[in-house]
Each structure stands twice: as C-alpha cells, then as structure tokens.
Design a protein around this motif. Sequence first.
Motif, PDB file in Angstrom:
ATOM      1  N   UNK A 251       7.600 -10.270 -10.974  1.00 44.61           N
ATOM      2  CA  UNK A 251       7.961 -10.564 -12.357  1.00 44.61           C
ATOM      3  C   UNK A 251       8.991 -11.694 -12.348  1.00 44.61           C
TER       4      UNK A 251
ATOM      5  N   UNK B 113       5.136  -5.715 -10.113  1.00 41.03           N
ATOM      6  CA  UNK B 113       6.542  -5.684 -10.544  1.00 41.03           C
ATOM      7  C   UNK B 113       7.391  -6.626  -9.687  1.00 41.03           C
TER       8      UNK B 113
ATOM      9  N   UNK C   9      -1.158   3.193 -17.847  1.00 42.85           N
ATOM     10  CA  UNK C   9      -0.089   2.644 -17.008  1.00 42.85           C
ATOM     11  C   UNK C   9       0.051   1.142 -17.238  1.00 42.85           C
TER      12      UNK C   9
ATOM     13  N   UNK D 166      -6.642   6.589 -15.797  1.00 38.73           N
ATOM     14  CA  UNK D 166      -5.239   6.682 -16.198  1.00 38.73           C
ATOM     15  C   UNK D 166      -4.516   5.354 -16.080  1.00 38.73           C
TER      16      UNK D 166
ATOM     17  N   UNK E 211       0.827  -1.214   0.000  1.00 36.84           N
ATOM     18  CA  UNK E 211       0.000   0.000   0.000  1.00 36.84           C
ATOM     19  C   UNK E 211       0.858   1.259   0.000  1.00 36.84           C
ATOM     20  N   UNK E 212       2.068   1.156   0.523  1.00 38.81           N
ATOM     21  CA  UNK E 212       2.941   2.329   0.613  1.00 38.81           C
ATOM     22  C   UNK E 212       3.622   2.633  -0.720  1.00 38.81           C
ATOM     23  N   UNK E 213       3.305   1.858  -1.747  1.00 41.32           N
ATOM     24  CA  UNK E 213       3.891   2.101  -3.064  1.00 41.32           C
ATOM     25  C   UNK E 213       2.792   2.262  -4.111  1.00 41.32           C
ATOM     26  N   UNK E 214       3.211   2.592  -5.311  1.00 39.54           N
ATOM     27  CA  UNK E 214       2.288   2.642  -6.440  1.00 39.54           C
ATOM     28  C   UNK E 214       1.631   1.273  -6.609  1.00 39.54           C
ATOM     29  N   UNK E 215       0.367   1.259  -7.076  1.00 38.03           N
ATOM     30  CA  UNK E 215      -0.343  -0.026  -7.099  1.00 38.03           C
ATOM     31  C   UNK E 215       0.315  -1.048  -8.007  1.00 38.03           C
ATOM     32  N   UNK E 216       1.116  -0.622  -8.982  1.00 38.75           N
ATOM     33  CA  UNK E 216       1.781  -1.593  -9.849  1.00 38.75           C
ATOM     34  C   UNK E 216       3.007  -2.237  -9.193  1.00 38.75           C
ATOM     35  N   UNK E 217       3.505  -1.616  -8.133  1.00 35.62           N
ATOM     36  CA  UNK E 217       4.739  -2.083  -7.493  1.00 35.62           C
ATOM     37  C   UNK E 217       4.625  -3.540  -7.046  1.00 35.62           C
TER      38      UNK E 217
END
Lengths: 503, 503
Positions: free
Chosen positions: B362, B359, B399, B395, B350-356
């Motif tokens: 991967x 990533x 992304x 948006x 939660x403390x990062x961008x939702x894509x983190x």
Amino acid sequence: MFETAELGRTVSKAEFRQAEQELHSRILQLQQKLRNSTRSLIIIVSGVEGAGKGEVVDRLNRWLDSRDVQTHAFWDETDEEIQRPRYWRYWRCLPARGSVAIMFGSWYTSPIVNLALGQSDQADLDEEINRINSLEQTLSVDGAIIVKLWFHLPRQIQKQRLESDAKVSKFKKSPLLEDFSKSYDAFLSVSERAIRLSDTGYAPWHIIEASDLRYRDIAMGSILVNCLQEALDDEQEPATNSPARPGHLLDDDDIIAGVLKSGASKTTVLDSVDLSQHLDPASYDEQLPALQEKLGQLAWQLFQQRRNTVMVFEGWDGAGKGSAIRRVTSAMDARLYRVIPIAAPSDEELAHHYLWRFWRHIPRAGHMTIYDRSWYGRVLVERVEKFASKQQWLRSYQEINEFEEQLVDHGTILCKFWIHIDQDEQLRRFKLRQQDPRKQHKITDEDWRNRDKWHAYEEAVNDLVAHTSTSRTPWTLMAGNDKKFARVQILKTICERMALASQ
Amino acid sequence: MFETAELGRTVSKAEFRQAEQELHSRILQLQQKLRNSTRSLIIIVSGVEGAGKGEVVDRLNRWLDSRDVQTHAFWDETDEEIQRPRYWRYWRCLPARGSVAIMFGSWYTSPIVNLALGQSDQADLDEEINRINSLEQTLSVDGAIIVKLWFHLPRQIQKQRLESDAKVSKFKKSPLLEDFSKSYDAFLSVSERAIRLSDTGYAPWHIIEASDLRYRDIAMGSILVNCLQEALDDEQEPATNSPARPGHLLDDDDIIAGVLKSGASKTTVLDSVDLSQHLDPASYDEQLPALQEKLGQLAWQLFQQRRNTVMVFEGWDGAGKGSAIRRVTSAMDARLYRVIPIAAPSDEELAHHYLWRFWRHIPRAGHMTIYDRSWYGRVLVERVEKFASKQQWLRSYQEINEFEEQLVDHGTILCKFWIHIDQDEQLRRFKLRQQDPRKQHKITDEDWRNRDKWHAYEEAVNDLVAHTSTSRTPWTLMAGNDKKFARVQILKTICERMALASQ
C-alpha cells in the motif's frame, strides 16, 4: 457483566508454584506443536488500567520460547502508519504461520478510549467493532488462533493499585491514569459494550479477575493452554463461522479449576450476596408505607411524562417474588400496570419465537408491565431442565441483550430482580407452606425436585449475570432470607430508578 | 453491484405462460408443505421506486393460497407503535409457524431512506443493519424462511416508468417519487451498502432485474420456489449460523435458467461491453500525449496533496494489461509510483493471509501502487483452477470489500480495470505472439489451456462485478479489442478520477 470477575478469587503461594510449573511446560509443548502447524497465535492483552497488563506480557514472554514470539505495543501512530489506512499497522504485525504475536494494546484500544473520553459516539464504536469482527473472522478462518484476554479490577482495588503504583514509580504512571480512574464507570460501560459485540465464536473474550496476581496469572495460563489445545487438536480447517458463543466465563472457570485444586474459581455471584441482611419489623412498618406512597406518586408522574416501565422478577422457588410484587402493585393505581405471570406458553405463543410472547406485553407510553418470571426462563428452567438445547439457550443471551437494549433505547425503565435465599431458608419455607392449609397449593413435587438442581441453577444465575447484566440493563441481586428487608429494598430500588428517569 | 441487474434480460409471452403455470402449482405444493412444518415464511419485497413492487405483491397473493398469508405494508407508525420500542411493529406482524407474511416495505425501508435523504449518517445505517442482522438471525434460527427480494431498474428505465405511471394515475404516485428520482445515485449507493452488509448466510438477498415485467415475475417465482424447496427439504434444525454467502446472483441465474429454457438469465456483464468501439490512429496520436501530460501533472499535484493512489489491472490473457500499464507509468515521475506484478507468492507471503502481500505494498501518502493482477486472483484464477475452496473464494468477496473500503476511507484513489476482449481477438493475438520471436516468451501452454475455461472466467468476472463493484469502489470494464481505444480510455478514466480527487 463484570460482576462475575469481582468475586475475590485467590490462589495460595504453594498452589501457584505447582500450577505455574505445569502451565509453563504445557505451553512450551504446545508452542512446539504450533510451530509445526499452519496456525499462528495472536494474544490480545487488554483490560482496565492497573490490572497489570505489563506484568502479564512479561509472564507470557517468560513462558513462551522467545524464538517466533513478538510483542507489539501500539503507541501513537508513526509517520509511516499515519500515511496509510488505519489497519496497515496491524497487518504488518500479524504473525506468520507457526509463530506468536502478543498484542499489548490492540485494535480495541482506541475505539474504547475514544468513546470513554467522549471523542466519538456509540455508532462509531459499533461501526469499528464490525470492522474488528471482520478482521478477526478473516484471520481466524485463515488459521490464526486469537486469544483475547480482558483483565478486570473492581473500582476500589483499581484505585489502591494506581495509588501504590504511583508511589513506587512516577515513571510507570501513564498520563491517562488520572482520567481513567475518574471515568471508571464510563470506561467500564464502553468496554462492556465492546466486549459484548466482539465476543464471537471465532474470537471469544476471556474475562479474568485480576485482583489477586497469582490467580490472574494462573487463570491466564490455563485459558491459553486450553485455547491452544483445542485449536491444535482440531486438524480440520478452522471453523468458518462457528455460532456466536457469547461469553465463556463458566467454561473458563471449569478450565481453571482443572489446573487449581482449591476450587477458587468455582465461586458464583450468588456467593457475594450477603444473606444476613435484615430489617427489624418496626423499621419495616415505618419505611414500607412511605416508599409505597412515593411509588404511587412516581407512577403517576411517569404516566404524565409518557415513560414506560418494565419489571422482571426472578428468584428461587419460595423466595418471595409474589409477595414482593404485591407490595409494588398495591402502591399504584391499577390502570397503570399489568402483571404478567409467565407459565407454560399458549398454542399461539408456541407458534412464534420465544420472545414474541414478551414483546406482546410491552407497555404503552406511561404504563408498566411486571413480569412474574420472564424471558429469562430460557436460560434458567429451560436450560437446567434441558427443554432448550445448549445452542438455543447460549444464543438467547445475545437475543435477550438485544431485546432489552431496544427497550432502554426507547426510554423504557427496566428493573430486573433476582431474589436470593439459601437452601436452608427455602426448606424452612417449604415446610411452613406444607403445614399451612392456605398455602399448601403453592408447593408441588416439582418444587422439591428443583431443590436437587440447586447447583445447576446457581451456575445458570452466574452466567445470566455475566451475560445480561450490563450498565444499562443491570441485574439487582436481592438478599431475600429476610422478606421484609427484600421488600423494602426492592421498593427503594424501583423508586430510585423511577425518580432518576423522571428528572 | 447493480451492473449485473442491468443486462436487459427478457422473457417472451409464450415462455412466460408456461413458466408461470409451472411456478404457480409448485408454490401451492410448497405452501402446503410449509403449512405442515414448523417453519414460517417471510417475503421481503424491496427495491427502487417504479420497479413494480405493488404488482409483485399482487402476483404473490395470486400465487399463494390466501389462507395463512398476510401482507403488511409499513406506512407511518401508528400511535400504538410510536409508544413502544421501534421493532414492536415488526414483532407483532411476524407469521406463526406454517404461515406466510409478505412485507411490502420492511425494517430496511427507513434506514435506507433516512440516509439517502441525508437525515442520518453512515454509522447510523451500519448500526441499524447490525440490529436487522440480529433480528433476521434470531428469526431464521427459530425456523423462519426469510426471502429478501430487491427489484432493480437502471436509471433511464426508472425515469420512463415513473413518468408513465404519473400519466396513468396521479393517485399511485408516491409523494417521495420526485425526490427519489432526483437522488437516484444517493439511493442506490445507500441501498448497495445496506444490501452488502445484510447479505448473510441465513437471510441472503436476491437482486432481480425488473426492466422486463415478465422476466421479473418469473425470476421472483423461481427464487421463491428454490428457497422454499431448500428450506423444507432440510429436515434438520435450521443452521444456526451458516457462513456469510455474499450474493447469490449466479446461483439465482442458474435457478431461473432451470425454469426458463431461453437462457435469458445466462447473460453476464461482459456481454454488455461494446467491443466494436475503436479509435483511429490519428486521434490516438493526438490524444495520448495530451492525456499523458495531464496525468504527469496530476501525479505531482496529488503528491503535494499527500493523496495516494492504488490501481488494479485485470483482464484476459493477451488483453493488453502490460502495454496499458506502460502508457500510464511512462507519463509519471518514477519516484511517484511502483508497479507490483503479481505472480506466485513468496514463502513469507504464503505464511500469511492472502491479503497480507497486498497490504505490504500500500503506497505512502502522495504515492501510487499499480498492481498488475491483484487480490482478485483469489476469485478469478484461484476460483477457476480450484486452488481456493468454494468457501474460501466466496468469503473473499467480503474480505476484499472491507480491504478496499479501508483504502477509500483513508482517502486513497482506487481505480480497477478489467480489460475485455473476445475469444477471436485473443486467438489472433496468441497467434501473432507465437510468430513474433520477441513475443514468444509471453505465450505458454497455460495460456492455451485457459482458453478452454473462458466461460468459467466469464462467470467469475460477472460475480466479481456483482460483489465488488460498489459506488465507492467501482470496476471499469474496458473494451479492449482495439488496444488504442482501451489505452486512451484508461488514461482518461484515471485522469478524471485523479482530477476529481485533487479538487
């Protein structure tokens, strides 16, 4: 673009000590505020070799509370990284909300280095910058505060710096140094493009003059404090897509001036023009006809080669634009050029985008258009007189750059002159004009009024050079106090450019 | 992307007559309003060959009052044009304030055609789209209303259309037709990229299904009226840089539905999935083990080739994602894959961008990650349940596209499945689960609540396909009413993709 970061700004020891303390405590306060917010901070440290990026990173680490701060250097990719999409290495370093990442080298490094060393082409760079812009936008709208710092050194100082670095410690000398110094021009022209294309509203660049170490650090600190303040004051959701604000040089100058009291930062590029330059009448009489003959020949040569030329003359009222243009045109066959004096736009012109009236007069192959004043009116008179809104003139830098890029991409030879004189010389000329019945019509009340706005124009010219003087579309700032000197230099410049193009 | 413009929407003659009259008079009223405003209108007509762009231009000319309307076709460059920078030809055609330009062909034509015919590369296209975006932004902030229409035909209908055109009149057949039809896929994949990269807030694309001529024209008219209305109602200065609103398909559907009463436009891609498909148990028992054996071999083969794979499973509650994933994983060596079930994010995530969080997982070279639900949660549950704001999920299409593009650029094999069932089948399965003590834990109140939002999810899936199904990252919509059919088809699809990649 980098001209405005070569002005020799300095900060004294005493001034540094005071400002440094102030900045240090401000930064700690703001970091505490960041810690309790949903924002994160990414500081990107880049610039030319020798500008002291390592020292800057050390300074940042001293200023910041080391909890929640991580410094990332991106050397060669690790095994783990190579096996995954390229940006995986950046995603894993992204700071969590409340914390800070200092990026020593970043996603900008390899696209710039690759193109400067000729290992990729311009389209590759542009594609990569698109990707970077998307990434920065993605992070920024999610709450990241992205502070991008570019440290610049003039060629000569870089050379000295690298040589003395090499003496002190072989160890610190990067293997690329030698290549970089050799390819200073290539590196700068690529960097300029990368900066220009990635200078966005959500993640603007800050170009910092790094010749004086004390000035460099104070500038960096002031900018950091300002960025944090702006971002953390703003309690709303971060702007999703603020309008591209190309460049922040002048804003930064104001910010740095707020921290320093000496005014070191309030110098403009015009201060770097040596107005004492002059030419004695005998040399003038000798050089002028020779240059004119050469120009006349070059014009025919370019006609045969089907290369077209665009010239822009801007400058202070009374700087001698008209008389310089006459020295140019009288050298050429009248079928080859057109002079377009730019005054108030026609009805039809007003009904279109402001660039439309300039597009109209783009010369055919082999021909030349000389604009007596130009599209730069948008960021000069229209800015100063507030005929255009701030948003309008701000975005026009980008529009102008794209317009001129299309010209040079097409093969057009583009010369842009700003003829500079000082206020005293202008006054002398105005008075002469008033006394001369043949010249009285050239001087109006408006000319006198404009003198009061001298400083506003200086700032406008500084910004104009910062944003629209690129390696492919450079401005020539011409010392004009001595008219003869200016005329000969202008002819020389034009002949050189044309000769280079005709090879 | 184009899947949502292949739904077979039609309009009856009677409905057409009524809607056409309504649109015609609305357009004339709005044109009058335009005439008295500071805005201009640029209509860009593009799309696949055979979609009837010529007819559309004729229709537009009939609808509009011909004073102040000019149609521009951009054929080969004239002598005059070749001698100047490329965009000079467009600048000279730009409409003045109050007037209209219909662009039949435009700045999009040559970059798309060049890349589709292999005369340029992708970086060239991207560079050109940057230039186009800048131009459109420049014009749009200056007051131009830019309506970009893309007319789409499915392959089969294009083929019929071109053949019958050729019969009627040799004259109308463009010399490029034959090439285009052959390179339908190449042309579409390039167009898709061009549209995606130039679908901006200030000049969005409208993709129009052109199989039915009446639907095509009504759709076009409705969109035009809506664009004009929105722009002319807005008395303020045009937005300098509205956030990229990728795609408008659903909005357009609503707009067209407002003109038509039959609801032809409210079909979604899910309606095109044939849910009656099934597989008899005997064939299943035969095919499944064979496919699993093949998959197991392919997984090792790709391990040796160091190619990694990412799979995404999405679908309705109860559609059978879990059981399909088990059929996939049980075929492979457990060291080669990881299944990542996506539930509520951790604190750190939660403390990062939702894509983190995606990533992070991967896979390394040669390995596979299977996401059981995925980053698409953002545009599915988070959209429907309003956990994400409209701006956030809008948006995220961009992304996500950029994220997936990085995966495939790296060489990752990406498979994305949406397993589709209908509401009756879901109900049947929910009831079965409730009755089976071993499955009761799988059904919660939330599952029942989600059923009420069926239509909202249908719209979300439609948009998701429209925006994120590209030729390089296609969605597979899988008929799931018959579980056995779905499992075998999924395995088949995966094997095909992996086999293709391993060649």
